[in-house]
Design a protein around this motif. Structure first.
Motif, PDB file in Angstrom:
ATOM      1  N   TYR A   1       0.859  -1.180   0.000  1.00 36.49           N
ATOM      2  CA  TYR A   1       0.000   0.000   0.000  1.00 36.49           C
ATOM      3  C   TYR A   1       0.898   1.233   0.000  1.00 36.49           C
ATOM      4  O   TYR A   1       1.964   1.224   0.613  1.00 36.49           O
ATOM      5  N   TYR A   2       0.438   2.277  -0.681  1.00 34.53           N
ATOM      6  CA  TYR A   2       1.284   3.469  -0.795  1.00 34.53           C
ATOM      7  C   TYR A   2       0.425   4.725  -0.694  1.00 34.53           C
ATOM      8  O   TYR A   2      -0.606   4.840  -1.358  1.00 34.53           O
ATOM      9  N   ALA A   3       0.870   5.674   0.143  1.00 34.89           N
ATOM     10  CA  ALA A   3       0.234   6.988   0.247  1.00 34.89           C
ATOM     11  C   ALA A   3       1.174   8.014  -0.369  1.00 34.89           C
ATOM     12  O   ALA A   3       2.238   8.316   0.188  1.00 34.89           O
ATOM     13  N   VAL A   4       0.803   8.523  -1.530  1.00 30.12           N
ATOM     14  CA  VAL A   4       1.580   9.558  -2.214  1.00 30.12           C
ATOM     15  C   VAL A   4       1.236  10.917  -1.619  1.00 30.12           C
ATOM     16  O   VAL A   4       0.062  11.233  -1.408  1.00 30.12           O
ATOM     17  N   SER A   5       2.261  11.717  -1.340  1.00 27.47           N
ATOM     18  CA  SER A   5       2.047  13.099  -0.907  1.00 27.47           C
ATOM     19  C   SER A   5       2.183  14.007  -2.124  1.00 27.47           C
ATOM     20  O   SER A   5       3.288  14.209  -2.651  1.00 27.47           O
ATOM     21  N   ALA A   6       1.054  14.540  -2.583  1.00 24.44           N
ATOM     22  CA  ALA A   6       1.041  15.289  -3.837  1.00 24.44           C
ATOM     23  C   ALA A   6       1.775  16.621  -3.756  1.00 24.44           C
ATOM     24  O   ALA A   6       2.183  17.171  -4.792  1.00 24.44           O
ATOM     25  N   GLU A   7       1.946  17.157  -2.548  1.00 21.70           N
ATOM     26  CA  GLU A   7       2.626  18.442  -2.387  1.00 21.70           C
ATOM     27  C   GLU A   7       3.982  18.270  -1.707  1.00 21.70           C
ATOM     28  O   GLU A   7       4.499  19.169  -1.056  1.00 21.70           O
ATOM     29  N   ASP A   8       4.572  17.106  -1.899  1.00 23.25           N
ATOM     30  CA  ASP A   8       5.833  16.761  -1.247  1.00 23.25           C
ATOM     31  C   ASP A   8       6.997  17.556  -1.834  1.00 23.25           C
ATOM     32  O   ASP A   8       7.157  17.626  -3.057  1.00 23.25           O
TER      33      ASP A   8
ATOM     34  N   LEU B   1      -5.284   0.426   8.167  1.00 22.99           N
ATOM     35  CA  LEU B   1      -6.377  -0.482   8.519  1.00 22.99           C
ATOM     36  C   LEU B   1      -6.749  -1.374   7.341  1.00 22.99           C
ATOM     37  O   LEU B   1      -7.059  -2.556   7.509  1.00 22.99           O
ATOM     38  N   ARG B   2      -6.712  -0.814   6.140  1.00 23.92           N
ATOM     39  CA  ARG B   2      -6.973  -1.633   4.947  1.00 23.92           C
ATOM     40  C   ARG B   2      -5.888  -2.697   4.804  1.00 23.92           C
ATOM     41  O   ARG B   2      -6.176  -3.855   4.491  1.00 23.92           O
ATOM     42  N   ALA B   3      -4.658  -2.314   5.061  1.00 26.07           N
ATOM     43  CA  ALA B   3      -3.559  -3.266   4.953  1.00 26.07           C
ATOM     44  C   ALA B   3      -3.656  -4.369   5.996  1.00 26.07           C
ATOM     45  O   ALA B   3      -3.209  -5.492   5.773  1.00 26.07           O
ATOM     46  N   ALA B   4      -4.259  -4.070   7.119  1.00 24.09           N
ATOM     47  CA  ALA B   4      -4.409  -5.084   8.175  1.00 24.09           C
ATOM     48  C   ALA B   4      -5.277  -6.241   7.720  1.00 24.09           C
ATOM     49  O   ALA B   4      -5.168  -7.353   8.226  1.00 24.09           O
ATOM     50  N   GLY B   5      -6.136  -6.008   6.727  1.00 27.03           N
ATOM     51  CA  GLY B   5      -6.965  -7.083   6.183  1.00 27.03           C
ATOM     52  C   GLY B   5      -6.537  -7.506   4.791  1.00 27.03           C
ATOM     53  O   GLY B   5      -7.280  -8.201   4.108  1.00 27.03           O
ATOM     54  N   ALA B   6      -5.333  -7.090   4.392  1.00 28.69           N
ATOM     55  CA  ALA B   6      -4.896  -7.292   3.016  1.00 28.69           C
ATOM     56  C   ALA B   6      -4.894  -8.750   2.577  1.00 28.69           C
ATOM     57  O   ALA B   6      -5.298  -9.087   1.481  1.00 28.69           O
ATOM     58  N   GLU B   7      -4.426  -9.630   3.465  1.00 31.28           N
ATOM     59  CA  GLU B   7      -4.286 -11.030   3.064  1.00 31.28           C
ATOM     60  C   GLU B   7      -5.631 -11.715   2.864  1.00 31.28           C
ATOM     61  O   GLU B   7      -5.703 -12.805   2.328  1.00 31.28           O
ATOM     62  N   HIS B   8      -6.703 -11.037   3.306  1.00 31.09           N
ATOM     63  CA  HIS B   8      -8.037 -11.638   3.168  1.00 31.09           C
ATOM     64  C   HIS B   8      -8.903 -10.847   2.184  1.00 31.09           C
ATOM     65  O   HIS B   8     -10.070 -11.136   2.039  1.00 31.09           O
ATOM     66  N   ALA B   9      -8.288  -9.795   1.578  1.00 32.89           N
ATOM     67  CA  ALA B   9      -9.073  -8.936   0.688  1.00 32.89           C
ATOM     68  C   ALA B   9      -9.468  -9.686  -0.586  1.00 32.89           C
ATOM     69  O   ALA B   9      -8.790 -10.602  -1.009  1.00 32.89           O
TER      70      ALA B   9
ATOM     71  N   MET C   1       5.298  -1.292  -7.892  1.00 32.54           N
ATOM     72  CA  MET C   1       5.025  -2.367  -6.945  1.00 32.54           C
ATOM     73  C   MET C   1       3.572  -2.833  -6.978  1.00 32.54           C
ATOM     74  O   MET C   1       3.181  -3.704  -6.214  1.00 32.54           O
ATOM     75  N   ASN C   2       2.787  -2.232  -7.896  1.00 23.93           N
ATOM     76  CA  ASN C   2       1.367  -2.588  -8.004  1.00 23.93           C
ATOM     77  C   ASN C   2       0.664  -2.410  -6.667  1.00 23.93           C
ATOM     78  O   ASN C   2      -0.146  -3.239  -6.241  1.00 23.93           O
ATOM     79  N   ALA C   3       0.983  -1.307  -6.006  1.00 27.55           N
ATOM     80  CA  ALA C   3       0.434  -1.044  -4.677  1.00 27.55           C
ATOM     81  C   ALA C   3      -0.985  -0.494  -4.757  1.00 27.55           C
ATOM     82  O   ALA C   3      -1.350   0.193  -5.719  1.00 27.55           O
ATOM     83  N   THR C   4      -1.765  -0.803  -3.742  1.00 25.36           N
ATOM     84  CA  THR C   4      -3.020  -0.078  -3.534  1.00 25.36           C
ATOM     85  C   THR C   4      -2.620   1.334  -3.114  1.00 25.36           C
ATOM     86  O   THR C   4      -1.959   1.504  -2.095  1.00 25.36           O
ATOM     87  N   THR C   5      -2.997   2.314  -3.915  1.00 29.65           N
ATOM     88  CA  THR C   5      -2.438   3.659  -3.759  1.00 29.65           C
ATOM     89  C   THR C   5      -3.504   4.699  -3.486  1.00 29.65           C
ATOM     90  O   THR C   5      -4.574   4.688  -4.104  1.00 29.65           O
ATOM     91  N   ILE C   6      -3.209   5.595  -2.552  1.00 28.02           N
ATOM     92  CA  ILE C   6      -4.023   6.787  -2.342  1.00 28.02           C
ATOM     93  C   ILE C   6      -3.123   8.000  -2.541  1.00 28.02           C
ATOM     94  O   ILE C   6      -1.897   7.912  -2.429  1.00 28.02           O
ATOM     95  N   GLU C   7      -3.712   9.104  -2.877  1.00 27.46           N
ATOM     96  CA  GLU C   7      -2.944  10.335  -3.059  1.00 27.46           C
ATOM     97  C   GLU C   7      -3.521  11.403  -2.132  1.00 27.46           C
ATOM     98  O   GLU C   7      -4.725  11.662  -2.148  1.00 27.46           O
TER      99      GLU C   7
END
Length: 260
Positions: free
Chosen positions: A204-211, A252-260, A226-232
């Motif tokens: 999972y990846y959180a991109v910071s758009a104003e970084d 929290l989403r990643a905590a259930g990743a293996e069962h998604a 990495m084919n990550a589940t991504t939010i911006e």
């Protein structure tokens, strides 16, 4: 400049606690019962307490959280510190890294306790990859010019910290973070990862758009690779502090990743 690594900011922790009951409702999510551990690793110019706001929210959801104190001396030392914490976990664990510590997450993420990986505006090198060479393919972020050295120790100048590292935080809060930043050793930056855990584990990846510390387009490239589940997020490099709800939701989403 040395810092007190046992403390972060009384005001910051108090503020997080005061808003915890309200904020935790906004991030409520059913967590897979057998994924109850989260391990955090911090990057440069910080210490383990930079995760305080996120930790408070995840603890309210029943997760066991541990923040590694990254020594920032050499990559082998940093990897060893993270592995020691992972060895203590009692079950599947989400491993979370910010900024430079994405290098650590990518390497030690092969640990059998790690069920998924979360990168917050973080480096995500491939195994054996020269990250510096990769980063040079993108415009140099402004914060790079603000690194100052005292011998072998590097840190951010106050101007760079406030405007290029923590640009979307209230100035008073950013100044507290600046006061407790942990210097890094030059040798840390010469290390190369042996593993790329994101090739085999849900990421999972959180991109910071104003970084202004890691180029946002470089972040997008690494997340896509990495084919990550991504939010911006419309955030500075410190989204974990300026937008802890969004960052907590992703974990929290990643905590259930293996069962998604």
């Amino acid at each position: 400049m040395l810092m007190n690594r046992r403390t972060f900011s009384t005001a910051l922790v108090a503020g997080a606690a005061a808003s915890l009951l309200v904020k935790s409702e906004a991030i409520a999510k059913t967590i897979t019962p057998n994924v109850r551990n989260v391990v955090f690793v911090h990057g440069l110019f910080a210490d383990g307490s930079c995760w305080s706001k996120v930790i408070a929210r995840l603890q309210a959801q029943g997760l066991n959280c541990t923040s590694v104190q990254n020594p920032l001396t050499s990559l082998p030392n940093a990897l060893a510190a993270a592995r020691r914490v992972l060895d203590r976990q009692d079950g599947p664990t989400v491993l979370v890294g910010h900024s430079f510590s994405g290098v650590i997450v990518s390497d030690v993420g092969v640990h059998p306790a790690v069920s998924s990986l979360v990168y917050i505006a973080a480096r995500a090198p491939d195994a054996g990859e020269d990250y510096t060479a990769l980063a040079k393919e993108y415009p140099t972020p402004p914060a790079s010019a603000g690194i100052v050295f005292d011998g072998d120790e590097g840190r951010l100048s106050e101007q760079a910290f406030l405007h290029d590292f923590a640009g979307d935080l209230p100035e008073a809060e950013a100044k507290v973070l600046y006061a407790v930043q942990q210097p890094f050793h030059k040798t840390l930056l010469s290390g190369v990862t042996a593993n790329a855990a994101w090739r085999s584990k849900p990421s999972y990846y959180a991109v910071s758009a104003e970084d202004r510390t890691i180029n946002p387009d470089l972040q997008r490239f690494m997340a896509k690779r990495m084919n990550a589940t991504t939010i911006e997020l419309k955030a500075s490099h410190l989204s974990l502090i300026s937008q802890p709800d969004a960052v907590s939701q992703l974990i929290l989403r990643a905590a259930g990743a293996e069962h998604a």
